[in-house]
Design an enzyme around this catalytic site. Structure first.
Site, PDB file in Angstrom:
ATOM      1  N   ASN A   1      -1.680  23.703  15.594  1.00 14.57           N
ATOM      2  CA  ASN A   1      -1.709  22.253  15.780  1.00 14.57           C
ATOM      3  C   ASN A   1      -0.600  21.599  14.967  1.00 14.57           C
ATOM      4  OD1 ASN A   1      -4.521  21.696  17.208  1.00 14.57           O
ATOM      5  ND2 ASN A   1      -4.827  23.326  15.707  1.00 14.57           N
TER       6      ASN A   1
ATOM      7  N   PRO B   1       4.420 -20.636 -18.575  1.00 16.43           N
ATOM      8  CA  PRO B   1       5.282 -20.981 -19.710  1.00 16.43           C
ATOM      9  C   PRO B   1       4.485 -21.297 -20.976  1.00 16.43           C
ATOM     10  CG  PRO B   1       6.083 -22.049 -17.726  1.00 16.43           C
ATOM     11  CD  PRO B   1       4.776 -21.421 -17.363  1.00 16.43           C
TER      12      PRO B   1
ATOM     13  N   TYR C   1      -9.082  31.580  22.621  1.00 10.10           N
ATOM     14  CA  TYR C   1      -7.937  31.460  23.525  1.00 10.10           C
ATOM     15  C   TYR C   1      -7.892  32.587  24.565  1.00 10.10           C
ATOM     16  CZ  TYR C   1      -6.408  28.283  19.840  1.00 10.10           C
ATOM     17  OH  TYR C   1      -6.332  27.270  18.919  1.00 10.10           O
TER      18      TYR C   1
ATOM     19  N   VAL D   1       2.499 -19.485 -22.676  1.00 10.82           N
ATOM     20  CA  VAL D   1       1.175 -18.854 -22.784  1.00 10.82           C
ATOM     21  C   VAL D   1       1.302 -17.460 -23.406  1.00 10.82           C
ATOM     22  CG1 VAL D   1      -0.705 -17.853 -21.431  1.00 10.82           C
ATOM     23  CG2 VAL D   1       0.125 -20.163 -20.907  1.00 10.82           C
TER      24      VAL D   1
END
Length: 388
Positions: free
Chosen positions: A148, A299, A114, A301
């Protein structure tokens, strides 16, 4: 408290403004000592006389306005230095010595990559103006050199690589990485907003150098960020959720990624494994907390009739009427649990117990949400047939 926000229609401004609205209207009660009254939003369209009135009435100023991608370099001075000077002059003319918080940049340090940065120089000049103002007036000044930022509502293809990556990857668009080993310091938008609210309450995080900081920043390489984002992208196919433990970078980035999903990807199909007994559908998988599935039993099962050495499960019936049976291997005693969607409960499937689930209805399907402590591995299923 009356709060003045400059740059109110920017990324940080939008997130902060919505949080302040929620606090003001008592929809957010997480900070009961922070009493928000008026919120003054300053944008490029705000008339000078209106801005002057805002400066007169403000009890706290959050100075977010700035220029970071101008067409001409001289705009850095106009947007970052001259406007800061105008703000401080108006406060001084009004004899308003309220606290002023400045969103500066790590580039203001003018070191490393920078060094010589025109943007960094303009932000440093704005900092110097504020520090001088504080000494002259006695006003509390808070300067945050932000790295950031990432989070929802950030503009892609502008000045946030995270926003650009989230936007493009979620849309199957290409991304460009010059060096995957480049490290970024990142601050999540919710953490920044939380810190600003703490500063309003008089509890900023001040460093020994006099600057303020946002707790919870993370450092990741570009390659690590991209790898995570592609895992998020593939989740509808793999069903595998990443580690999203509280406060983790993964959790924050996943929330960010989801906020960029296009509408055609908000919903996705799941594979239903069907047979004459009903269906079984995996919903979600995790690396450390197992998986969640939904089981539909026709149903009359019976499903299951197996046991596990180490695996355990929860069965949660959410619709229908059924019976869960369990029997310890090597013993005759059967324990039973009548379950229904009318009285939802979680039933442990115990290791070393064979178990089943029976649909007692003659007409309605039995719908069960199932959680297992580990993801199913077909090479090591730990599942052995034996009737209850």
């Amino acid at each position: 408290m009356n709060v003045l926000i400059t740059g109110a229609n920017g990324f940080v401004g939008k997130n902060l403004t919505q949080r302040l609205y929620a606090l003001r209207d008592y929809r957010d009660r997480t900070q009961p000592t922070l009493q928000i009254e008026e919120i003054f939003l300053c944008t490029r369209e705000t008339a000078p006389d209106v801005f002057a009135e805002y400066c007169r009435k403000a009890d706290f100023v959050v100075h977010l306005a700035g220029v970071n991608r101008p067409k001409e370099e001289r705009e850095f001075t106009a947007g970052n230095v001259d406007f800061t000077r105008t703000l401080l002059e108006l406060l001084q003319q009004s004899k308003n010595n309220c606290p002023v918080l400045l969103a500066s940049s790590v580039q203001a340090g003018l070191t490393g990559r920078y060094e010589g940065s025109p943007y960094g120089q303009s932000k440093k000049a704005a900092e110097d103006l504020l520090l001088s103002y504080g000494k002259k007036t006695g006003a509390d000044v808070l300067i945050y050199r932000l790295p950031n930022l990432f989070g929802k509502w950030c503009r892609p293809n502008y000045n946030s690589v995270a926003a650009t990556f989230c936007h493009n990857i979620s849309r199957d668009l290409p991304i460009s990485i010059s060096d995957p080993e480049v490290k970024l310091e990142l601050v999540y938008i919710d953490d920044l907003v939380e810190e600003i609210l703490n500063a309003m309450e008089g509890h900023p995080h001040r460093e020994e150098n006099g600057y303020c900081s946002v707790p919870g920043s993370d450092c990741r390489t570009l390659g690590q960020i991209v790898e995570l984002l592609y895992r998020f992208h593939d989740q509808p196919q793999t069903l595998l959720l990443p580690d999203i433990s509280e406060g983790s970078f993964e959790k924050k980035l996943y929330s960010t990624y989801l906020s960029y999903l296009p509408s055609d990807k908000v919903a996705f199909p799941l594979k239903m494994n069907r047979d004459e007994r009903g269906s079984f559908t995996e919903l979600l998988k995790t690396a450390s907390c197992g998986q969640v599935s939904v089981n539909i039993t026709k149903p009359g099962v019976t499903k299951g009739q197996h046991w596990h050495n180490s695996k355990w499960e929860f069965f949660i019936v959410v619709s229908g009427h059924g019976l869960i049976q369990e029997r310890k291997i090597g013993y005759d005693q059967v324990i039973e649990f009548e379950v229904s969607g009318e009285n939802i409960q979680a039933v442990h499937m115990l290791p070393g117990y064979t178990h089943n689930i029976i649909n007692l209805s003659k007409t309605e399907d039995l719908v069960t949400v199932m959680w297992a402590n580990e993801v199913f591995d077909p090479n090591h299923p730990d599942t052995y047939f034996e009737e209850v």
